[in-house]
Design a protein around this motif. Sequence first.
Motif, short mmCIF file in Angstrom:
data_model
loop_
_atom_site.label_atom_id
_atom_site.label_comp_id
_atom_site.label_asym_id
_atom_site.label_seq_id
_atom_site.Cartn_x
_atom_site.Cartn_y
_atom_site.Cartn_z
N UNK A 86 0.84 -1.19 0.00
CA UNK A 86 0.00 0.00 0.00
C UNK A 86 0.88 1.25 0.00
N UNK A 87 0.50 2.26 -0.76
CA UNK A 87 1.20 3.54 -0.78
C UNK A 87 0.60 4.43 0.30
N UNK A 88 1.45 5.08 1.08
CA UNK A 88 0.97 5.95 2.16
C UNK A 88 1.50 7.36 1.92
N UNK A 89 0.59 8.30 1.74
CA UNK A 89 0.97 9.69 1.54
C UNK A 89 0.51 10.53 2.73
N UNK A 90 1.45 11.16 3.39
CA UNK A 90 1.17 12.03 4.52
C UNK A 90 1.13 13.47 4.02
N UNK A 91 0.06 14.19 4.36
CA UNK A 91 -0.16 15.54 3.83
C UNK A 91 -0.37 16.53 4.97
N UNK A 92 0.36 17.63 4.93
CA UNK A 92 0.14 18.70 5.89
C UNK A 92 -0.29 19.96 5.14
N UNK A 93 -1.50 20.41 5.41
CA UNK A 93 -2.00 21.65 4.82
C UNK A 93 -1.58 22.80 5.73
N UNK A 94 -0.91 23.79 5.17
CA UNK A 94 -0.43 24.92 5.97
C UNK A 94 -1.17 26.18 5.54
N UNK A 95 -1.48 27.07 6.51
CA UNK A 95 -2.26 28.26 6.20
C UNK A 95 -1.50 29.34 5.46
N UNK A 96 -0.16 29.23 5.42
CA UNK A 96 0.64 30.23 4.70
C UNK A 96 1.88 29.55 4.14
N UNK A 97 2.54 30.22 3.23
CA UNK A 97 3.73 29.65 2.59
C UNK A 97 4.93 29.77 3.53
N UNK A 142 -8.63 3.10 -3.98
CA UNK A 142 -8.37 1.74 -4.44
C UNK A 142 -7.55 1.76 -5.75
N UNK A 143 -7.12 0.59 -6.21
CA UNK A 143 -6.28 0.53 -7.41
C UNK A 143 -6.93 1.11 -8.68
N UNK A 144 -8.25 1.22 -8.69
CA UNK A 144 -8.95 1.80 -9.83
C UNK A 144 -9.09 3.32 -9.72
N UNK A 145 -8.61 3.86 -8.60
CA UNK A 145 -8.70 5.30 -8.40
C UNK A 145 -9.98 5.75 -7.73
N UNK A 146 -10.74 4.80 -7.17
CA UNK A 146 -11.98 5.14 -6.48
C UNK A 146 -11.71 5.37 -4.99
N UNK A 147 -12.39 6.34 -4.42
CA UNK A 147 -12.28 6.58 -2.98
C UNK A 147 -13.15 5.57 -2.26
N UNK A 148 -12.56 4.76 -1.39
CA UNK A 148 -13.32 3.70 -0.73
C UNK A 148 -13.44 3.89 0.79
N UNK A 178 -10.47 -4.55 1.98
CA UNK A 178 -10.25 -4.25 0.56
C UNK A 178 -9.19 -5.15 -0.05
N UNK A 179 -8.12 -5.39 0.67
CA UNK A 179 -7.05 -6.26 0.16
C UNK A 179 -7.53 -7.70 0.01
N UNK A 180 -8.53 -8.07 0.81
CA UNK A 180 -9.10 -9.42 0.72
C UNK A 180 -10.19 -9.51 -0.34
N UNK A 181 -10.43 -8.40 -1.06
CA UNK A 181 -11.45 -8.39 -2.09
C UNK A 181 -12.86 -8.22 -1.58
N UNK A 182 -12.99 -7.77 -0.33
CA UNK A 182 -14.31 -7.58 0.27
C UNK A 182 -14.68 -6.09 0.26
N UNK A 183 -15.97 -5.79 0.28
CA UNK A 183 -16.38 -4.38 0.40
C UNK A 183 -16.01 -3.84 1.77
N UNK A 184 -15.71 -2.56 1.83
CA UNK A 184 -15.38 -1.93 3.12
C UNK A 184 -16.66 -1.79 3.93
N UNK A 185 -16.66 -2.37 5.13
CA UNK A 185 -17.87 -2.42 5.94
C UNK A 185 -18.25 -1.06 6.53
#
Length: 200
Positions: A86-97, A142-148, A178-185
């Motif tokens: 799995x790819x993990x992206x950590x994002x910090x939104x900052x209020x100023x530059x 998910x791998x298809x680009x859908x938000x799950x 999801x990795x097991x091919x099941x829907x997210x409960x």
Amino acid sequence: MKNHWKLGVLGVALLAASGAMAQAAVGKPAPAFTATDLAGKPVALSDFKGKFVVLEWTNPECPFVKKHYDSGNLPATQKDATAKGVVWLSIQTVPSADPKARTELQSWQATKHAAATASVIDDGSIGKAYRAATTPHMYIVDPKGQLIYAGAIDSKPTSNPADIAGATNYVNQALGEALAGKPVSQPVTKAYGCTVKYPT
């Protein structure tokens, strides 16, 4: 602590009310984005097509984020996920530059033994597209680009590390299914934490 949570919930409501920001929705394509990681390299969501991707909104100063990093819970969750491809992206939104934000986040993550695939500083555009309202605020694509999945990291909306042991880790649960091919409960949960601060 309750005030932080209420502010986060209020942030969700305010962002959802804006048509310009109401882009992300579970079951729909995840909003595309390109950013620069802490090493200065470009990172695009499209780079990871075919893989599961976790997006984590973070803020080193937030007590709710500290709960999960100081205890080792978030680094362990990251390592478990990335070990499964799995790819993990950590994002910090900052209020100023703030030119120091990038180096400060990098230094903090190193001290906490974070294991994100990449980390980026957001000028607000990514956060608004996903309607990120709190830190932490979690998403799974998910791998298809859908938000799950969109919501909290776990079921205990407190800043107390002692609550982690008795909590359901929603991210681990959703990824496992999801990795097991099941829907997210539980594809949508109520995110909790400190309010994401957007540039004005």
